[in-house]
Design a protein around this motif. Structure first.
Motif, mmCIF file in Angstrom:
data_model
loop_
_atom_site.group_PDB
_atom_site.id
_atom_site.type_symbol
_atom_site.label_atom_id
_atom_site.label_comp_id
_atom_site.label_asym_id
_atom_site.label_seq_id
_atom_site.Cartn_x
_atom_site.Cartn_y
_atom_site.Cartn_z
ATOM 1 N N ALA A 1 0.830 -1.211 0.000
ATOM 2 C CA ALA A 1 0.000 0.000 0.000
ATOM 3 C C ALA A 1 0.859 1.252 0.000
ATOM 4 C CB ALA A 1 -0.931 -0.003 1.205
ATOM 5 N N LYS A 2 1.950 1.215 0.755
ATOM 6 C CA LYS A 2 2.878 2.355 0.796
ATOM 7 C C LYS A 2 3.492 2.595 -0.587
ATOM 8 C CE LYS A 2 4.364 2.202 5.647
ATOM 9 N NZ LYS A 2 5.490 1.895 6.564
ATOM 10 N N ALA A 3 3.898 1.511 -1.245
ATOM 11 C CA ALA A 3 4.491 1.614 -2.584
ATOM 12 C C ALA A 3 3.478 2.161 -3.584
ATOM 13 C CB ALA A 3 4.994 0.244 -3.030
ATOM 14 N N LYS A 4 2.230 1.721 -3.449
ATOM 15 C CA LYS A 4 1.171 2.198 -4.336
ATOM 16 C C LYS A 4 0.926 3.684 -4.143
ATOM 17 C CE LYS A 4 -3.546 1.089 -5.797
ATOM 18 N NZ LYS A 4 -4.722 0.217 -5.568
ATOM 19 N N VAL A 5 0.888 4.110 -2.883
ATOM 20 C CA VAL A 5 0.684 5.533 -2.576
ATOM 21 C C VAL A 5 1.834 6.365 -3.131
ATOM 22 C CG1 VAL A 5 0.653 7.223 -0.689
ATOM 23 C CG2 VAL A 5 -0.753 5.170 -0.539
ATOM 24 N N LYS A 6 3.051 5.859 -2.959
ATOM 25 C CA LYS A 6 4.215 6.578 -3.457
ATOM 26 C C LYS A 6 4.169 6.728 -4.979
ATOM 27 C CE LYS A 6 9.272 6.575 -3.352
ATOM 28 N NZ LYS A 6 10.495 5.833 -2.930
ATOM 29 N N LYS A 7 3.788 5.651 -5.682
ATOM 30 C CA LYS A 7 3.695 5.691 -7.137
ATOM 31 C C LYS A 7 2.619 6.672 -7.588
ATOM 32 C CE LYS A 7 3.013 2.740 -11.183
ATOM 33 N NZ LYS A 7 2.664 1.373 -11.669
ATOM 34 N N LEU A 8 1.482 6.650 -6.897
ATOM 35 C CA LEU A 8 0.394 7.577 -7.228
ATOM 36 C C LEU A 8 0.826 9.029 -7.040
ATOM 37 C CD1 LEU A 8 -2.657 5.721 -5.651
ATOM 38 C CD2 LEU A 8 -2.386 6.290 -8.067
ATOM 39 N N GLU A 9 1.545 9.264 -5.950
ATOM 40 C CA GLU A 9 2.015 10.630 -5.676
ATOM 41 C C GLU A 9 2.997 11.101 -6.754
ATOM 42 O OE1 GLU A 9 3.515 10.179 -1.735
ATOM 43 O OE2 GLU A 9 1.612 10.769 -0.790
ATOM 44 N N GLU A 10 3.860 10.186 -7.247
ATOM 45 C CA GLU A 10 4.793 10.538 -8.321
ATOM 46 C C GLU A 10 4.045 10.829 -9.623
ATOM 47 O OE1 GLU A 10 7.363 7.184 -8.451
ATOM 48 O OE2 GLU A 10 8.625 7.859 -6.762
ATOM 49 N N GLU A 11 3.013 10.024 -9.911
ATOM 50 C CA GLU A 11 2.207 10.244 -11.118
ATOM 51 C C GLU A 11 1.465 11.576 -11.033
ATOM 52 O OE1 GLU A 11 -0.312 6.862 -11.363
ATOM 53 O OE2 GLU A 11 1.256 5.502 -12.075
ATOM 54 N N ILE A 12 0.952 11.874 -9.861
ATOM 55 C CA ILE A 12 0.251 13.152 -9.656
ATOM 56 C C ILE A 12 1.194 14.324 -9.882
ATOM 57 C CG2 ILE A 12 -0.804 14.619 -7.881
ATOM 58 C CD1 ILE A 12 -2.067 12.063 -6.728
ATOM 59 N N LYS A 13 2.423 14.169 -9.400
ATOM 60 C CA LYS A 13 3.412 15.237 -9.551
ATOM 61 C C LYS A 13 3.709 15.515 -11.026
ATOM 62 C CE LYS A 13 8.076 16.547 -8.096
ATOM 63 N NZ LYS A 13 9.308 16.088 -7.389
ATOM 64 N N VAL A 14 3.874 14.444 -11.818
ATOM 65 C CA VAL A 14 4.167 14.599 -13.250
ATOM 66 C C VAL A 14 3.000 15.275 -13.966
ATOM 67 C CG1 VAL A 14 4.545 13.343 -15.410
ATOM 68 C CG2 VAL A 14 5.768 12.648 -13.332
ATOM 69 N N ILE A 15 1.793 14.799 -13.663
ATOM 70 C CA ILE A 15 0.595 15.371 -14.306
ATOM 71 C C ILE A 15 0.411 16.829 -13.896
ATOM 72 C CG2 ILE A 15 -1.916 15.197 -14.495
ATOM 73 C CD1 ILE A 15 -1.578 12.159 -13.993
ATOM 74 N N GLN A 16 0.672 17.089 -12.626
ATOM 75 C CA GLN A 16 0.505 18.458 -12.132
ATOM 76 C C GLN A 16 1.489 19.412 -12.794
ATOM 77 O OE1 GLN A 16 -2.029 19.358 -9.866
ATOM 78 N NE2 GLN A 16 -1.405 21.371 -10.633
ATOM 79 N N GLU A 17 2.706 18.923 -13.056
ATOM 80 C CA GLU A 17 3.694 19.758 -13.754
ATOM 81 C C GLU A 17 3.210 20.086 -15.168
ATOM 82 O OE1 GLU A 17 7.312 17.572 -13.610
ATOM 83 O OE2 GLU A 17 7.808 18.203 -11.564
ATOM 84 N N ARG A 18 2.598 19.078 -15.830
ATOM 85 C CA ARG A 18 2.044 19.324 -17.158
ATOM 86 C C ARG A 18 0.911 20.350 -17.095
ATOM 87 N NH1 ARG A 18 1.824 13.486 -18.183
ATOM 88 N NH2 ARG A 18 -0.463 13.666 -18.231
ATOM 89 N N ILE A 19 0.074 20.203 -16.116
ATOM 90 C CA ILE A 19 -1.054 21.122 -15.951
ATOM 91 C C ILE A 19 -0.560 22.548 -15.692
ATOM 92 C CG2 ILE A 19 -2.966 21.736 -14.398
ATOM 93 C CD1 ILE A 19 -3.489 18.721 -14.080
ATOM 94 N N ASP A 20 0.431 22.650 -14.803
ATOM 95 C CA ASP A 20 0.963 23.981 -14.456
ATOM 96 C C ASP A 20 1.571 24.650 -15.687
ATOM 97 O OD1 ASP A 20 0.155 23.581 -11.879
ATOM 98 O OD2 ASP A 20 2.134 22.980 -11.127
ATOM 99 N N LYS A 21 2.297 23.866 -16.481
ATOM 100 C CA LYS A 21 2.962 24.414 -17.661
ATOM 101 C C LYS A 21 1.916 24.860 -18.691
ATOM 102 C CE LYS A 21 6.940 22.948 -18.587
ATOM 103 N NZ LYS A 21 8.150 22.163 -18.936
ATOM 104 N N ARG A 22 0.885 24.022 -18.897
ATOM 105 C CA ARG A 22 -0.176 24.388 -19.818
ATOM 106 C C ARG A 22 -0.935 25.614 -19.328
ATOM 107 N NH1 ARG A 22 -1.921 19.004 -19.872
ATOM 108 N NH2 ARG A 22 -1.047 17.779 -21.576
ATOM 109 N N SER A 23 -1.173 25.645 -18.044
ATOM 110 C CA SER A 23 -1.924 26.767 -17.468
ATOM 111 C C SER A 23 -1.200 28.085 -17.702
ATOM 112 C CB SER A 23 -2.122 26.551 -15.964
ATOM 113 O OG SER A 23 -2.932 25.442 -15.724
#
Length: 423
Positions: free
Chosen positions: A88-110
């Motif tokens: 579960a910890k590994a899954k949470v960590k992976k999700l947080e990394e994916e969120i970070k990448v997507i958020q960077e894309r969103i911020d750049k587009r914004s």
């Protein structure tokens, strides 16, 4: 005449002396026989006591084996839970990394969309000054990114906006998943700590049983050994006296034999009397009334677990299969679920499910058959069935199925006031 009197006195003295010694020996022999009889009686009792202890020993060994198996199974569940926590910890960590990448894309587009919107506004809403957007870059890599972004905006303006919204939605979904996983993770960690504490209790209880077993066996064996040694000593003394008396005159031997016969008859009479008394006692004992059969409904719920008292073990997740039930392997909620089923009621098999079933009633109005809840390693971490008199029956980690007092001590402090009545 004087010579005759002296001769007569001598004869009388010799005669008295001849009978005085065997009388003393016979009395000593009777005392030893009586003492030896008492020792044999005590030895018989000690042997019965040792046999009882050995029977208890077999029962305790079976119980210890059950508890050892339960501890091993519980340790396995603990390890599985630890593994689930790590996953579960590994899954949470992976999700947080994916969120970070997507958020960077969103911020750049914004940022690009914002600059583009400003450019459109400044140009009167028709022609966009992309040069200004490019000149706003802070580095060469940023410049390259902006060129690429402007190219995409020009070529697929609508597609970019759709992707932008899609990324935002994906971030929200992943964040919701992370929150859910973290909640589940925290619950598992809480359960894990509770499991570890319960394991300690089980191991402590098992060690206590083993120590009691060893002590009982040693005490009984020592008692038997001492009585056997005493019997040997008395037998030796008896043999010496009997040998001494056998060497005396036939008349003296006759007197001794008569006395021994009397003693034997008395002993035989006592044995016969004791045997008759034991027979009567046995008849009285065998006429004791048998236990009545438990009825249906709530009374069946209350008394269903009595057969498992002292004959069960606590196992995480136990009581949910036919094999577990047959072997007396329950956790608290599994036992409550099973007990209510014996009365024809259908209830949940987890404390979370059970605490939301039935009608809540004040603790001051609880009655036999009500479910009672306790705060142990967590809120509502334990559940049992109230049986009246300030007591409840449940499957406890240190005892298995047992009746416990909730009016004082640990369970009084742990009781949280939640009482649910199943109608």
């Amino acid at each position: 005449m004087k010579k005759k009197i002296i001769a007569l006195n001598t004869t009388i003295m010799l005669g008295l002396g001849a009978f005085a010694l065997p009388a003393v020996n016979a009395e000593s022999l009777d005392d030893i026989k009586k003492e030896r009889s008492d020792v044999k009686s005590d030895l018989s009792k000690a042997e019965k006591e040792l046999a009882t202890v050995l029977t208890e020993l077999n029962g305790l060994e079976e119980k210890i084996a059950k508890v050892d198996k339960a501890v091993a199974d519980n340790e396995k569940i603990v390890k599985e839970t630890e593994k689930e926590i790590e996953e579960a910890k590994a899954k949470v960590k992976k999700l947080e990394e994916e969120i970070k990448v997507i958020q960077e894309r969103i911020d750049k587009r914004s940022e690009i969309l914002k600059e583009r919107a400003v450019a459109i506004q400044n140009s009167g809403g028709s022609n966009v000054n992309y040069i200004e957007v490019l000149l706003g870059s802070t580095s060469f890599s940023d410049f390259v990114d902006r060129v690429g972004a402007i190219s995409k905006i020009v070529d697929a303006d609508e597609e970019l906006l759709i992707q932008h919204d899609k990324d935002k939605k994906e971030v929200e979904e992943k964040k919701a998943t992370v929150d859910k996983e973290l909640t589940s993770l925290n619950e598992k960690m809480t359960d894990l700590e509770g499991m570890r504490e319960q394991l300690k209790e089980q191991e402590a209880q098992n060690n206590k049983l083993k120590a009691e077993l060893k002590e009982k066996e040693e005490v009984a064996a020592e008692k038997k050994s001492k009585l056997q040694a005493k019997d040997v000593d008395l037998a030796s003394m008896q043999a010496e006296i009997e040998s001494s008396m056998a060497r005396q005159a036939p008349v003296e031997a006759s007197v001794t034999n008569n006395e021994s016969a009397s003693t034997t008859n008395a002993t035989s009479s006592n044995s016969s009397s004791n045997s008759s008394s034991k027979s009567k006692s046995s008849e009285k004992s065998s006429s004791a009334p048998a236990s009545t059969t438990v009825g249906s409904g709530m009374q069946a719920v209350i008394s269903a677990g009595n057969k498992y008292i002292g004959n069960s073990v606590y196992v995480f997740g136990g009581g949910r299969s036919a094999s577990d039930i047959a072997a007396g392997r329950f956790d608290c909620s599994g036992f409550v679920h099973w007990a209510f089923a014996q009365g024809g009621y259908s209830v949940g098999s987890s404390t979370d499910a059970l605490k939301n079933q039935g009608t809540p009633v004040p603790a001051s109005q609880m009655q036999p058959g009500d479910m009672v809840f306790f705060n142990t390693y967590k809120t509502d971490g334990h559940v049992g069935i109230y049986i009246g008199g300030g007591k409840f029956i449940g499957s406890q980690s240190s005892t298995g199925v047992a009746i416990a007092d909730m009016s004082s001590g640990y369970w009084a402090k742990a009781f949280n006031g939640r009482v649910n009545r199943i109608n």
